[in-house]
Design a protein around this motif. Structure first.
Motif, mmCIF file in Angstrom:
data_model
loop_
_atom_site.group_PDB
_atom_site.id
_atom_site.type_symbol
_atom_site.label_atom_id
_atom_site.label_comp_id
_atom_site.label_asym_id
_atom_site.label_seq_id
_atom_site.Cartn_x
_atom_site.Cartn_y
_atom_site.Cartn_z
ATOM 1 N N ALA A 1 12.439 11.536 10.931
ATOM 2 C CA ALA A 1 12.910 10.891 9.699
ATOM 3 C C ALA A 1 14.167 10.097 10.003
ATOM 4 O O ALA A 1 15.032 10.544 10.773
ATOM 5 N N ILE A 2 14.288 8.915 9.411
ATOM 6 C CA ILE A 2 15.415 8.021 9.675
ATOM 7 C C ILE A 2 15.884 7.372 8.375
ATOM 8 O O ILE A 2 15.188 7.396 7.358
ATOM 9 N N GLY A 3 17.076 6.787 8.428
ATOM 10 C CA GLY A 3 17.587 6.067 7.273
ATOM 11 C C GLY A 3 18.061 6.976 6.157
ATOM 12 O O GLY A 3 18.464 8.120 6.386
ATOM 13 N N THR B 1 0.837 -1.204 0.000
ATOM 14 C CA THR B 1 0.000 0.000 0.000
ATOM 15 C C THR B 1 0.864 1.242 0.000
ATOM 16 O O THR B 1 1.702 1.432 0.892
ATOM 17 N N GLY B 2 0.674 2.091 -0.976
ATOM 18 C CA GLY B 2 1.399 3.349 -1.029
ATOM 19 C C GLY B 2 0.628 4.467 -0.350
ATOM 20 O O GLY B 2 -0.532 4.304 0.026
ATOM 21 N N VAL B 3 1.283 5.581 -0.178
ATOM 22 C CA VAL B 3 0.640 6.787 0.360
ATOM 23 C C VAL B 3 0.722 7.861 -0.710
ATOM 24 O O VAL B 3 1.805 8.167 -1.211
ATOM 25 N N LYS B 4 -0.422 8.429 -1.077
ATOM 26 C CA LYS B 4 -0.421 9.414 -2.159
ATOM 27 C C LYS B 4 -0.402 10.849 -1.679
ATOM 28 O O LYS B 4 -0.084 11.759 -2.447
ATOM 29 N N SER B 5 -0.694 11.069 -0.392
ATOM 30 C CA SER B 5 -0.568 12.423 0.145
ATOM 31 C C SER B 5 -0.403 12.371 1.659
ATOM 32 O O SER B 5 -0.852 11.431 2.316
ATOM 33 N N ALA B 6 0.263 13.398 2.178
ATOM 34 C CA ALA B 6 0.468 13.527 3.621
ATOM 35 C C ALA B 6 0.156 14.952 4.030
ATOM 36 O O ALA B 6 0.463 15.902 3.299
ATOM 37 N N ASP B 7 -0.453 15.113 5.196
ATOM 38 C CA ASP B 7 -0.755 16.437 5.746
ATOM 39 C C ASP B 7 -0.193 16.472 7.160
ATOM 40 O O ASP B 7 -0.790 15.930 8.094
ATOM 41 N N VAL B 8 0.988 17.086 7.319
ATOM 42 C CA VAL B 8 1.641 17.049 8.628
ATOM 43 C C VAL B 8 0.945 17.953 9.640
ATOM 44 O O VAL B 8 1.120 17.767 10.850
ATOM 45 N N LYS B 9 0.185 18.930 9.181
ATOM 46 C CA LYS B 9 -0.561 19.777 10.121
ATOM 47 C C LYS B 9 -1.759 19.030 10.690
ATOM 48 O O LYS B 9 -2.042 19.108 11.888
ATOM 49 N N ARG B 10 -2.435 18.296 9.839
ATOM 50 C CA ARG B 10 -3.589 17.510 10.290
ATOM 51 C C ARG B 10 -3.168 16.149 10.841
ATOM 52 O O ARG B 10 -3.981 15.424 11.397
ATOM 53 N N LYS B 11 -1.906 15.791 10.623
ATOM 54 C CA LYS B 11 -1.360 14.503 11.063
ATOM 55 C C LYS B 11 -2.111 13.343 10.432
ATOM 56 O O LYS B 11 -2.543 12.400 11.103
ATOM 57 N N ASN C 1 17.102 17.048 13.537
ATOM 58 C CA ASN C 1 18.085 17.400 14.560
ATOM 59 C C ASN C 1 18.748 16.135 15.103
ATOM 60 O O ASN C 1 18.559 15.048 14.561
ATOM 61 N N GLY C 2 19.488 16.269 16.173
ATOM 62 C CA GLY C 2 20.197 15.132 16.740
ATOM 63 C C GLY C 2 19.312 14.080 17.361
ATOM 64 O O GLY C 2 19.791 13.023 17.792
ATOM 65 N N MET C 3 17.995 14.337 17.394
ATOM 66 C CA MET C 3 17.028 13.347 17.876
ATOM 67 C C MET C 3 16.206 12.782 16.715
ATOM 68 O O MET C 3 15.233 12.081 16.929
ATOM 69 N N PHE C 4 16.572 13.178 15.494
ATOM 70 C CA PHE C 4 15.888 12.786 14.266
ATOM 71 C C PHE C 4 14.489 13.385 14.145
ATOM 72 O O PHE C 4 13.641 12.869 13.421
ATOM 73 N N GLN C 5 14.309 14.504 14.802
ATOM 74 C CA GLN C 5 13.049 15.237 14.736
ATOM 75 C C GLN C 5 13.145 16.285 13.630
ATOM 76 O O GLN C 5 14.131 17.008 13.521
ATOM 77 N N SER C 6 12.106 16.353 12.795
ATOM 78 C CA SER C 6 12.108 17.267 11.663
ATOM 79 C C SER C 6 11.651 18.659 12.086
ATOM 80 O O SER C 6 11.476 18.942 13.277
ATOM 81 N N SER C 7 11.424 19.520 11.103
ATOM 82 C CA SER C 7 10.946 20.876 11.388
ATOM 83 C C SER C 7 9.524 20.879 11.930
ATOM 84 O O SER C 7 9.054 21.878 12.464
ATOM 85 N N LEU D 1 7.989 20.094 5.161
ATOM 86 C CA LEU D 1 9.122 19.924 6.067
ATOM 87 C C LEU D 1 10.361 20.556 5.443
ATOM 88 O O LEU D 1 10.476 20.666 4.225
ATOM 89 N N THR D 2 11.297 20.960 6.284
ATOM 90 C CA THR D 2 12.559 21.527 5.793
ATOM 91 C C THR D 2 13.424 20.418 5.216
ATOM 92 O O THR D 2 13.616 19.367 5.837
ATOM 93 N N LEU D 3 13.933 20.648 4.007
ATOM 94 C CA LEU D 3 14.784 19.680 3.333
ATOM 95 C C LEU D 3 16.218 20.190 3.263
ATOM 96 O O LEU D 3 16.450 21.399 3.196
ATOM 97 N N GLU D 4 17.167 19.268 3.286
ATOM 98 C CA GLU D 4 18.581 19.620 3.160
ATOM 99 C C GLU D 4 19.350 18.385 2.685
ATOM 100 O O GLU D 4 18.982 17.260 3.008
ATOM 101 N N LYS D 5 20.402 18.611 1.922
ATOM 102 C CA LYS D 5 21.230 17.519 1.398
ATOM 103 C C LYS D 5 20.401 16.505 0.627
ATOM 104 O O LYS D 5 20.739 15.321 0.539
ATOM 105 N N GLY D 6 19.293 16.956 0.050
ATOM 106 C CA GLY D 6 18.437 16.061 -0.709
ATOM 107 C C GLY D 6 17.461 15.268 0.131
ATOM 108 O O GLY D 6 16.618 14.541 -0.405
ATOM 109 N N GLY D 7 17.561 15.377 1.462
ATOM 110 C CA GLY D 7 16.688 14.623 2.344
ATOM 111 C C GLY D 7 15.927 15.523 3.300
ATOM 112 O O GLY D 7 15.922 16.756 3.169
ATOM 113 N N ILE D 8 15.282 14.920 4.274
ATOM 114 C CA ILE D 8 14.529 15.661 5.289
ATOM 115 C C ILE D 8 15.483 16.053 6.404
ATOM 116 O O ILE D 8 16.133 15.199 7.011
#
Length: 483
Positions: free
Chosen positions: A293-295, A92-102, A281-287, A271-278
């Protein structure tokens, strides 16, 4: 129609499996955790795909290499997920994400909501069409990123006994697939634009050792050029590879390994992107504080280098997963991720490990030209060892270069370092633990001076971590050579 979970892992690769195990270890309740994956199988150890999966005899097959056997932990079969109340939403794929609505909207039309999301979407293989070459859909043109790709590759190998293959790309996938093709008694020609193989990591001198070994196994190298087009037969099968130099190579099959691109599309603009990825911080928490984000998809601060990095290797995927879950479940007890990049490979009878960074002056030691020899190199930057490479080492020797890389000892005389060679790392590793020097870390807003922990147990923990990585790789190589 929808479901709600406390924790959702988006993606079904290596990091997803290790994150799931860490959640269960830390007491996640039944029904709180969900994994959504577009693959039809539970998370597995991807390194098996370019090694044991391609063997002509006694090939590795699922369920033998489900995560987390790569770290000598539990094997997480579908039954394991059921028994621990972890919901697997596979195929099953995901076609959209809404991080504000979670919320996540799946390709089946279901809305899945979460309190905490872990993005483990990994990366996709770059296709030839992105470089102006058509033919990826031909039955004998293969990529290698997931089980479906591996099955296609196995089919192509079995359809080309004693045939000719061209491998496009001289990186990890290209080198490991070339070795597997040779083991399957297929003649291999490698084509890549760089001056030597593994150009992102290896120096020309080290790379030449591996190229010469591959040549001794019948592999031909065509460097400094790229693919321009294919020739096809009436059935759409590729019969020849045309290079920009004008060279034509007849083929029975083609393997393409020209890089990857992180799967960030769902989160661009959110989300803030950098180096081609998400960026995390040092806890793997995004903006967004509810999204981690991991991996391969995560760009995280590497404290040892004082900069953001996005690392494409299974070791980083495993460890980032564990650390992110720890930060989510026990934030007050989890410090920032302090990771020394680690890469390794095993092909034919060769086995190497690399720790740290490949910047600065290179100091070689050992007989690099001798087949089956033990040799290595140090990278010295700003007067300190920042990286170390070793081919053919023992468990203790790999542990030593891991430790010396983390400690970053000062080097005053490069000639003396060359003279001591591997003995330098062994000697340093046996001395009482000392704190590495501070590192200047720059960011967009400030420049910080990070002091390494001054307490002995902090430094010792770091050394144990590096040593455990080396020990695992040694064990993994000895006990799981097929993978």
């Amino acid at each position: 129609m929808g479901r709600a979970f406390v924790y959702v892992i988006l993606g079904g690769g290596v990091s997803a499996g290790y994150a799931a195990l860490e959640f269960v270890k830390r007491g996640v309740s039944n029904g709180e955790l969900c994994i959504i994956s577009d693959e039809s199988v539970a998370p597995y150890e991807r390194p098996a795909l370019s090694k044991g999966y391609l063997l002509p005899e006694a090939a590795a097959r699922l369920p033998s290499f489900h995560t987390c056997v790569g770290a000598n932990e539990e094997r997480l079969t579908p039954k394991w997920y059921r028994e621990h109340g972890v919901e697997l939403v596979l195929g099953t794929g995901v076609k959209s994400a809404d991080v504000k609505r979670k919320t996540l909207l799946t390709t089946t039309g279901e809305t899945i909501s979460y309190k905490v999301l872990i993005v483990a979407t990994g990366a996709r293989a770059l296709k030839l069409e992105e470089f102006g070459v058509n033919g990826s859909d031909a039955e004998n043109v293969c990529y290698l990123r997931d089980i479906a790709d591996a099955n296609r590759l196995v089919s192509a190998i079995q359809s080309s006994p004693g045939g000719n293959a061209v491998v496009i790309g001289g990186g990890y996938i290209g080198m490991e697939c070339a070795a597997s093709l040779v083991i399957n008694k297929i003649s291999v020609t490698m084509v890549f634009p760089e001056e030597h193989c593994m150009a992102r990591l290896l120096t020309p001198k080290i790379a030449s050792y591996y190229e010469e070994y591959y040549k001794s196994r019948g592999v031909n190298f065509v460097k400094g050029t790229v693919l321009s087009s294919f020739d096809f037969d009436d059935n759409g099968k590729v019969t020849a590879v045309n290079l920009k130099t004008g060279t034509k190579i007849s083929v029975d099959m083609v393997v393409v390994g020209i890089g990857i691109r992180p799967n960030t599309g769902l989160f661009e603009g959110q989300l803030t992107l950098e180096k081609g990825g998400i960026k995390v911080n040092g806890m793997f928490q995004s903006s967004n504080s509810s999204v981690y984000a991991i991996g391969d998809v995560a760009a995280f601060p590497v404290k040892a280098f004082g900069e953001m990095r996005r690392l494409e290797h299974v070791d980083s995927a495993r460890k980032s997963a564990k650390h992110a879950v720890s930060a989510i479940m026990e934030p007050g007890k989890t410090g920032e991720f302090d990771y020394i990049p680690f890469f390794y490979s095993r092909v034919f009878t060769l086995s190497w490990q690399f720790f740290g960074d490949n910047v600065g002056e290179v100091v070689y030691y050992g007989e690099i030209s001798a087949a089956g020899s033990t040799f290595g190199a140090y990278w010295v930057n700003k007067g300190h060892v920042v990286g170390a490479f070793l081919e053919g080492g023992t468990k203790e020797e790999y542990e030593a270069i891991a430790k010396v890389t983390r400690l970053r000892p000062a080097i005053e005389d490069l000639a003396e370092l060359e003279r001591q060679g591997l003995a330098f790392a062994v000697t340093v590793s046996q001395k009482p633990v000392a704190s590495p020097p501070p590192i200047e870390v720059s960011s967009s807003t400030s420049v910080l001076l990070l002091e390494r922990p001054l307490y002995a147990w902090h430094a010792t923990a770091g050394v144990v971590l590096a040593a455990s990585i080396a020990a695992f790789a040694y064990y993994y190589g000895k006990r799981r050579r097929r993978w």
